[in-house]
Scaffold this motif. Structure first.
Motif, PDB file in Angstrom:
ATOM      1  N   LEU B  88      -6.867  10.589   1.127  1.00 49.26           N
ATOM      2  CA  LEU B  88      -7.733  10.711  -0.052  1.00 49.26           C
ATOM      3  C   LEU B  88      -7.952  12.198  -0.323  1.00 49.26           C
ATOM      4  O   LEU B  88      -7.777  13.023   0.568  1.00 49.26           O
ATOM      5  CB  LEU B  88      -9.071  10.022   0.191  1.00 49.26           C
ATOM      6  N   PHE B  89      -8.336  12.514  -1.552  1.00 47.89           N
ATOM      7  CA  PHE B  89      -8.594  13.912  -1.887  1.00 47.89           C
ATOM      8  C   PHE B  89     -10.055  14.218  -1.551  1.00 47.89           C
ATOM      9  O   PHE B  89     -10.952  13.741  -2.240  1.00 47.89           O
ATOM     10  CB  PHE B  89      -8.288  14.169  -3.365  1.00 47.89           C
ATOM     11  N   PRO B  90     -10.300  15.022  -0.499  1.00 52.39           N
ATOM     12  CA  PRO B  90     -11.678  15.151   0.006  1.00 52.39           C
ATOM     13  C   PRO B  90     -12.631  15.859  -0.955  1.00 52.39           C
ATOM     14  O   PRO B  90     -13.838  15.713  -0.842  1.00 52.39           O
ATOM     15  CB  PRO B  90     -11.506  15.971   1.292  1.00 52.39           C
ATOM     16  N   HIS B  91     -12.068  16.617  -1.918  1.00 55.99           N
ATOM     17  CA  HIS B  91     -12.938  17.377  -2.825  1.00 55.99           C
ATOM     18  C   HIS B  91     -13.327  16.572  -4.056  1.00 55.99           C
ATOM     19  O   HIS B  91     -14.062  17.068  -4.907  1.00 55.99           O
ATOM     20  CB  HIS B  91     -12.243  18.672  -3.247  1.00 55.99           C
ATOM     21  N   LEU B  92     -12.819  15.347  -4.159  1.00 56.01           N
ATOM     22  CA  LEU B  92     -13.135  14.518  -5.324  1.00 56.01           C
ATOM     23  C   LEU B  92     -13.925  13.282  -4.894  1.00 56.01           C
ATOM     24  O   LEU B  92     -13.726  12.763  -3.798  1.00 56.01           O
ATOM     25  CB  LEU B  92     -11.846  14.057  -6.011  1.00 56.01           C
ATOM     26  N   THR B  93     -14.807  12.818  -5.797  1.00 59.39           N
ATOM     27  CA  THR B  93     -15.557  11.597  -5.492  1.00 59.39           C
ATOM     28  C   THR B  93     -14.582  10.419  -5.482  1.00 59.39           C
ATOM     29  O   THR B  93     -13.444  10.540  -5.939  1.00 59.39           O
ATOM     30  CB  THR B  93     -16.620  11.312  -6.579  1.00 59.39           C
ATOM     31  N   ILE B  98      -9.708   7.911  -7.741  1.00 64.25           N
ATOM     32  CA  ILE B  98      -8.988   6.810  -8.394  1.00 64.25           C
ATOM     33  C   ILE B  98      -8.559   7.220  -9.806  1.00 64.25           C
ATOM     34  O   ILE B  98      -7.466   6.901 -10.258  1.00 64.25           O
ATOM     35  CB  ILE B  98      -9.864   5.540  -8.432  1.00 64.25           C
ATOM     36  N   ALA B  99      -9.430   7.990 -10.488  1.00 65.64           N
ATOM     37  CA  ALA B  99      -9.186   8.290 -11.905  1.00 65.64           C
ATOM     38  C   ALA B  99      -8.126   9.383 -12.121  1.00 65.64           C
ATOM     39  O   ALA B  99      -7.461   9.396 -13.158  1.00 65.64           O
ATOM     40  CB  ALA B  99     -10.496   8.708 -12.571  1.00 65.64           C
ATOM     41  N   LEU B 100      -7.973  10.271 -11.144  1.00 66.62           N
ATOM     42  CA  LEU B 100      -7.142  11.465 -11.360  1.00 66.62           C
ATOM     43  C   LEU B 100      -5.725  11.164 -11.866  1.00 66.62           C
ATOM     44  O   LEU B 100      -5.322  11.647 -12.934  1.00 66.62           O
ATOM     45  CB  LEU B 100      -7.069  12.288 -10.066  1.00 66.62           C
ATOM     46  N   ILE B 147      -6.231   2.209  -1.238  1.00 69.76           N
ATOM     47  CA  ILE B 147      -5.529   1.071  -1.836  1.00 69.76           C
ATOM     48  C   ILE B 147      -5.905   0.954  -3.321  1.00 69.76           C
ATOM     49  O   ILE B 147      -5.044   0.818  -4.188  1.00 69.76           O
ATOM     50  CB  ILE B 147      -5.854  -0.242  -1.077  1.00 69.76           C
ATOM     51  N   ALA B 148      -7.210   1.073  -3.601  1.00 68.95           N
ATOM     52  CA  ALA B 148      -7.667   1.003  -4.999  1.00 68.95           C
ATOM     53  C   ALA B 148      -7.025   2.125  -5.823  1.00 68.95           C
ATOM     54  O   ALA B 148      -6.611   1.911  -6.962  1.00 68.95           O
ATOM     55  CB  ALA B 148      -9.185   1.106  -5.051  1.00 68.95           C
ATOM     56  N   ARG B 149      -6.933   3.309  -5.226  1.00 69.99           N
ATOM     57  CA  ARG B 149      -6.353   4.456  -5.931  1.00 69.99           C
ATOM     58  C   ARG B 149      -4.895   4.185  -6.296  1.00 69.99           C
ATOM     59  O   ARG B 149      -4.451   4.489  -7.404  1.00 69.99           O
ATOM     60  CB  ARG B 149      -6.455   5.699  -5.035  1.00 69.99           C
ATOM     61  N   ALA B 150      -4.143   3.619  -5.356  1.00 71.26           N
ATOM     62  CA  ALA B 150      -2.735   3.314  -5.629  1.00 71.26           C
ATOM     63  C   ALA B 150      -2.623   2.234  -6.704  1.00 71.26           C
ATOM     64  O   ALA B 150      -1.774   2.308  -7.591  1.00 71.26           O
ATOM     65  CB  ALA B 150      -2.038   2.875  -4.351  1.00 71.26           C
ATOM     66  N   LEU B 151      -3.531   1.242  -6.650  1.00 75.08           N
ATOM     67  CA  LEU B 151      -3.469   0.127  -7.607  1.00 75.08           C
ATOM     68  C   LEU B 151      -3.812   0.574  -9.026  1.00 75.08           C
ATOM     69  O   LEU B 151      -3.376  -0.034  -9.997  1.00 75.08           O
ATOM     70  CB  LEU B 151      -4.426  -0.993  -7.179  1.00 75.08           C
TER      71      LEU B 151
END
Lengths: 221, 260
Positions: B88-93, B98-100, B147-151
């Motif tokens: 995960l990207f630690p500097h982002l919520t 997920i949105a990036l 997983i949510a980020r990939a989906l």
């Protein structure tokens, strides 16, 4: 100790203070821009950019491996030798920017390389390209990591601006010398000069723990 | 459809993949098992070009994976990936993680994206963590966000690279539940895993890799109950023995047996 002469020289001190601030700000700002560009380019893997990476490596190593004072002398005496005449301010700005750029490039490069390769892989697997990953994922984390060493370097850089006095750039030390000649009060003059540096550097050094706290605030559960 | 045809991969002089052929049809769940260093992760990473293959070819829906950066980017649009270390990207919520990518790839309109993010977070049971940062979450939660980020990119295929190997035992279940739900939804998945009971339950087909080649493949019942290959037998036996010893409360640590 006698400081009664100070009010009469306030204008000169302020002017010198401004010149030091200006040189410091230029070295910090343009050095950071240059350092970011050089630092990022140094981490690219693209084969076509290899010659550029070699040139940048030579630049960084040469300038980091040679005292700032010598670099000032080389440009100050070297340019006229080559028939190029630029004024002292420009010489000073150029040398300070190149010097701080080389140091900041190293801070940026090592920062970028310390970010886990998994961050790149996650970016690529999410269909992002190199630029998007670099600017949205890697650099923000790099800057967060490198911020305290960057501010530390900035403080050192501002103190090093005193070296510019030797080639005649009229910053705090240079003006301090002429005030001292006029007042005959070397000890008090240098106390005043020291206070001026302290006024610039102390708030910056207090910034480091604030930045560190701010950077760490998300890391706690 | 994902097709691997005679795929070879070397790391220097070491040949990691020695001619792998594999076809994953739409809707299929394929579990890849095998000992460490067998090449299973390398194979999975080759599918979305995180590893460049040295021979053979990989086709995603009939198109060759590879070539120009643009071609690779196009092919990756259909592939979601989940990593062992979450990444995960630690500097982002959580929300911005997920949105990036959908935002930068113009995958949705803004409102639609927000709706999708909420749906995905509900699906993985972490809607309340939307504004948290990854370091504030447990490993299991981080993996569910990954997983949510990939989906969120709406991939056709999901690749899982040992998704539970970096997790504490008590956090494995929550991640497996999410993956199981995806399987129930009909998602095509390739999963590299050491969780044998999970592979047995969820997979349509199990692939055993050893020494850079597929040595056995078949439905889970056949692979786990009556493996044909000797190496598959030995591998499964060692894993199942370990699972049994965990169940019985016997742990072997650096040669010291501790009985509880």
């Amino acid at each position: 100790m006698d400081f009664s002469w100070v009010p009469a020289y306030t204008g000169l001190f302020l002017k010198a203070f401004g010149m030091t601030l200006r040189l410091g700000a230029i070295a910090v700002f343009f050095g950071t821009v240059l350092g970011l560009v050089v630092g990022i380019l140094s981490t690219t893997k693209n084969r076509i950019l290899k010659p550029i990476r070699v040139i940048l490596k030579v630049y960084v190593e040469l300038l980091r491996g040679c005292p700032l004072l010598i670099q000032l002398f080389m440009v100050y005496f070297g340019f006229p030798y080559m028939g190029i005449n630029i004024d002292i301010s420009l010489t000073t700005f150029l040398v300070f920017t190149l010097y701080s750029g080389a140091y900041i490039a190293e801070i940026v490069r090592s920062g970028i390389e310390s970010i886990s390769v998994g961050q790149w892989e996650a970016g690529y697997s999410l269909d992002l390209n190199y630029m998007q990953i670099m600017f949205r994922i890697i650099l923000p984390q790099t800057i967060k990591l490198a911020l305290s060493s960057l501010v530390g370097f900035y403080i050192g850089m501002i103190k090093d601006t005193s070296l510019a006095s030797i080639i005649g750039y009229s910053e705090l030390v240079r003006n301090g010398q002429s005030i001292m000649n006029q007042t005959g009060r070397p000890f008090e003059t240098y106390i005043m000069v020291g206070v001026c540096y302290f006024i610039i550097c102390y708030p910056l050094s207090k910034l480091v723990p604030v930045i560190e706290r701010k950077a760490a605030r998300y890391d706690r559960a | 459809m994902i097709e691997l045809k005679n795929v070879h991969k070397n790391f220097g002089k070491l040949e990691v993949l020695k001619g792998v052929d594999l076809t994953v049809k739409e809707g299929e769940v394929v579990a890849i098992i095998g000992p460490s260093g067998s090449g299973k992760s390398t194979m999975l990473r080759s599918i979305n070009h995180l590893e460049t293959i040295d021979g053979g070819e990989i086709l995603i829906d009939g198109k060759v994976m590879g070539g120009s950066a643009k071609q690779i980017k196009e092919a990756r649009l259909n592939l979601g990936m989940v990593f062992q270390q979450f990444n995960l990207f630690p500097h982002l919520t959580v929300h911005d993680n997920i949105a990036l990518a959908p935002k930068l790839n113009h995958r949705f309109e803004k409102e639609e994206l927000e709706k999708t993010i909420d749906e995905l977070l509900t699906k993985v049971g972490l809607l309340d963590k939307k504004n948290n940062y990854p370091p504030q979450l447990s490993g299991g939660q981080q993996q569910r966000i990954a997983i949510a980020r990939a989906l969120a990119m709406k991939p056709k295929y999901m690749l899982f690279d040992e998704p539970t190997s970096a997790l504490d035992p008590e956090l494995i279940g929550e991640v497996l539940r999410v993956i199981r739900q995806l399987a129930d939804d009909g998602m095509t998945m390739v999963i590299v895993t050491h969780e044998m009971s999970f592979a047995r339950d969820i997979a349509d087909r199990v692939i055993m890799i050893d020494g850079g080649v597929i040595i056995e493949e078949g439905p889970p019942r056949q692979i786990f109950s009556s493996p044909k290959n000797e190496r598959t037998k030995t591998f499964l036996k060692s894993i199942l023995e370990r699972e049994e010893s965990v169940k019985e409360g016997l742990f072997t640590t650096a040669g010291i047996e501790i009985e509880e």
